[in-house]
Write a protein that holds these residues in place. Structure first.
Motif, short mmCIF file in Angstrom:
data_model
loop_
_atom_site.label_atom_id
_atom_site.label_comp_id
_atom_site.label_asym_id
_atom_site.label_seq_id
_atom_site.Cartn_x
_atom_site.Cartn_y
_atom_site.Cartn_z
N SER A 61 6.21 23.31 16.31
CA SER A 61 4.76 23.17 16.49
C SER A 61 4.06 24.24 15.64
O SER A 61 4.66 25.26 15.27
CB SER A 61 4.37 23.38 17.95
N SER A 62 2.82 23.99 15.34
CA SER A 62 2.05 24.96 14.54
C SER A 62 2.07 26.33 15.21
O SER A 62 2.19 27.36 14.53
CB SER A 62 0.62 24.48 14.38
N SER A 63 1.95 26.36 16.52
CA SER A 63 1.93 27.66 17.22
C SER A 63 3.23 28.42 17.03
O SER A 63 3.23 29.63 16.78
CB SER A 63 1.71 27.46 18.73
N PRO A 77 -1.68 25.96 21.13
CA PRO A 77 -2.64 24.89 20.83
C PRO A 77 -3.57 24.69 22.02
O PRO A 77 -3.39 25.29 23.09
CB PRO A 77 -1.75 23.65 20.67
N GLU A 78 -4.58 23.84 21.82
CA GLU A 78 -5.42 23.35 22.92
C GLU A 78 -4.92 21.94 23.26
O GLU A 78 -4.67 21.15 22.35
CB GLU A 78 -6.88 23.28 22.45
N TYR A 79 -4.74 21.67 24.54
CA TYR A 79 -4.39 20.31 24.97
C TYR A 79 -5.50 19.79 25.88
O TYR A 79 -5.84 20.46 26.88
CB TYR A 79 -3.06 20.30 25.73
N ALA A 80 -6.00 18.60 25.58
CA ALA A 80 -7.02 17.96 26.43
C ALA A 80 -8.13 18.95 26.80
O ALA A 80 -8.48 19.09 27.98
CB ALA A 80 -6.36 17.36 27.67
N PHE A 81 -8.65 19.60 25.78
CA PHE A 81 -9.76 20.56 25.93
C PHE A 81 -9.41 21.74 26.84
O PHE A 81 -10.30 22.40 27.39
CB PHE A 81 -11.02 19.86 26.49
N GLY A 82 -8.14 22.01 27.02
CA GLY A 82 -7.78 23.11 27.92
C GLY A 82 -6.54 23.84 27.45
O GLY A 82 -6.09 23.71 26.30
N ALA A 117 -4.21 27.97 17.83
CA ALA A 117 -3.94 27.24 16.59
C ALA A 117 -3.92 25.76 16.94
O ALA A 117 -2.97 25.27 17.53
CB ALA A 117 -2.60 27.68 16.02
N SER A 118 -4.99 25.05 16.58
CA SER A 118 -5.13 23.69 17.08
C SER A 118 -5.94 22.84 16.10
O SER A 118 -6.35 23.32 15.05
CB SER A 118 -5.85 23.77 18.44
N SER A 119 -6.19 21.59 16.47
CA SER A 119 -7.07 20.77 15.64
C SER A 119 -8.49 21.32 15.72
O SER A 119 -9.16 21.50 14.72
CB SER A 119 -7.08 19.32 16.13
N GLN A 120 -8.92 21.59 16.96
CA GLN A 120 -10.24 22.21 17.18
C GLN A 120 -10.02 23.53 17.91
O GLN A 120 -10.05 24.59 17.31
CB GLN A 120 -11.14 21.27 17.98
N GLY A 121 -9.83 23.45 19.24
CA GLY A 121 -9.34 24.62 19.96
C GLY A 121 -10.34 25.50 20.68
O GLY A 121 -9.94 26.36 21.46
N VAL A 124 -5.39 23.50 12.15
CA VAL A 124 -4.26 24.37 11.81
C VAL A 124 -3.23 23.68 10.90
O VAL A 124 -2.67 24.31 10.01
CB VAL A 124 -3.60 24.95 13.08
N ARG A 125 -3.02 22.39 11.12
CA ARG A 125 -1.96 21.74 10.32
C ARG A 125 -2.28 21.76 8.83
O ARG A 125 -1.39 21.84 8.01
CB ARG A 125 -1.74 20.32 10.82
N ALA A 126 -3.57 21.70 8.51
CA ALA A 126 -3.98 21.72 7.10
C ALA A 126 -3.78 23.11 6.49
O ALA A 126 -3.85 23.27 5.27
CB ALA A 126 -5.44 21.31 6.98
C1 LIG Z 1 -1.24 16.17 24.66
C2 LIG Z 1 -2.06 16.69 23.52
C3 LIG Z 1 -3.40 16.96 23.71
C4 LIG Z 1 -4.15 17.51 22.69
N1 LIG Z 1 -5.45 17.83 22.90
C5 LIG Z 1 -6.12 18.52 21.96
C6 LIG Z 1 -7.42 19.03 22.22
O1 LIG Z 1 -8.00 18.85 23.26
N2 LIG Z 1 -8.01 19.74 21.25
C7 LIG Z 1 -7.41 20.01 20.04
O2 LIG Z 1 -7.97 20.73 19.22
N3 LIG Z 1 -6.20 19.50 19.77
C8 LIG Z 1 -5.54 18.78 20.69
N4 LIG Z 1 -4.30 18.30 20.44
C9 LIG Z 1 -3.77 18.43 19.11
C10 LIG Z 1 -3.08 19.71 18.92
O3 LIG Z 1 -4.01 20.72 18.83
C11 LIG Z 1 -2.33 19.54 17.65
O4 LIG Z 1 -1.05 19.23 18.04
C12 LIG Z 1 -2.56 20.70 16.74
O5 LIG Z 1 -2.76 20.23 15.46
C13 LIG Z 1 -1.50 21.73 16.79
O6 LIG Z 1 -0.43 21.30 16.02
P1 LIG Z 1 1.02 21.27 16.59
O7 LIG Z 1 1.17 20.03 17.38
O8 LIG Z 1 1.85 21.30 15.35
O9 LIG Z 1 1.14 22.50 17.40
C14 LIG Z 1 -3.54 17.73 21.44
C15 LIG Z 1 -2.21 17.42 21.24
C16 LIG Z 1 -1.47 16.92 22.27
C17 LIG Z 1 -0.01 16.64 22.03
#
Ligand SMILES: Cc1cc2nc3c(=O)[nH]c(=O)nc-3n(C[C@H](O)[C@H](O)[C@H](O)COP(=O)(O)O)c2cc1C
Length: 172
Positions: free
Chosen positions: A15-17, A74-79, A107-111, A140-142
């Motif tokens: 994972s990115s993290s 990362p952030e998952y589901a805004f949390g 490190a996330s898409s938004q976060g 982060v992936r970019a």
């Molecule tokens: C279950 C799940 C929920 C996610 N929810 C969010 C979110 O709420 N906000 C966000 O920025 N990214 C969210 N993501 C995307 C992750 O941030 C994404 O995986 C991110 O690019 C980090 O990269 P990684 O998966 O390589 O760690 C989610 C990913 C998963 C698998």
């Protein structure tokens, strides 16, 4: 030798993290030992029964023995990812994070929301979150190349700043 414990919020090894924690490990100064704790996925769900599982005692000791903790998640589901929240819940009563210098890298898409939520959790467990020691890395992936190196210069600079801020507080 000062000890910093890296704690990831993702269970996926690539994972990115986790990749960023490896990048951080390569940036750590020589007088600092940096260990990544990879056990959050093996901790049982928190309950406040009397018996404390060995895996939890191990995690608590790792935090206790460290001079500082660096969380990268990362952030998952805004949390906050559930496994990371679960790990932190196990320390609420026992207090390993009390006054512990902590840096947070999200490190996330938004976060933004996960980052803010985790800062609140760290406040709840009385961690000493370091000024200039927090970093939000959106998209982060970019910012990573296929080998897991950070290719974005601003992110590299900011990661160095986070490490410096954490080490400086501990050195004091
Ligand atoms: C279950 C799940 C929920 C996610 N929810 C969010 C979110 O709420 N906000 C966000 O920025 N990214 C969210 N993501 C995307 C992750 O941030 C994404 O995986 C991110 O690019 C980090 O990269 P990684 O998966 O390589 O760690 C989610 C990913 C998963 C698998």
């Amino acid at each position: 030798m000062i000890k910093i414990l890296g704690v990831p919020g993702s269970l996926r090894a690539d994972s990115s993290s986790n990749l960023i924690l490896k990048v951080i490990a390569s940036m750590i100064p020589k007088h600092v030992s940096f260990e990544i704790y990879d056990g959050i996925g093996s901790l049982p769900h928190f309950n406040d029964a009397k018996d404390v599982p060995d895996s939890v005692i191990y995690f608590r000791n790792k935090v206790k023995e460290s001079d500082g903790v660096l969380i990268c998640t990362p952030e998952y589901a805004f949390g906050v990812p559930g496994s990371l929240k679960n790990a932190l819940d196990w320390t609420v009563g026992s207090g390993e994070f009390f006054d512990k210098p902590v840096s947070l890298v999200t490190a996330s898409s938004q976060g933004e929301k996960g980052h803010a939520a985790l800062l609140l959790i760290l406040e709840a467990i009385s961690a000493k979150v370091i000024n200039n020691g927090t970093l939000l890395i959106p998209s982060v992936r970019a910012k990573l190349d296929p080998s897991g190196n950070v290719k974005d210069q601003a992110t590299i600079t900011n990661l160095h700043k986070v490490i410096e801020a954490l080490v400086q507080i501990i050195d004091k």
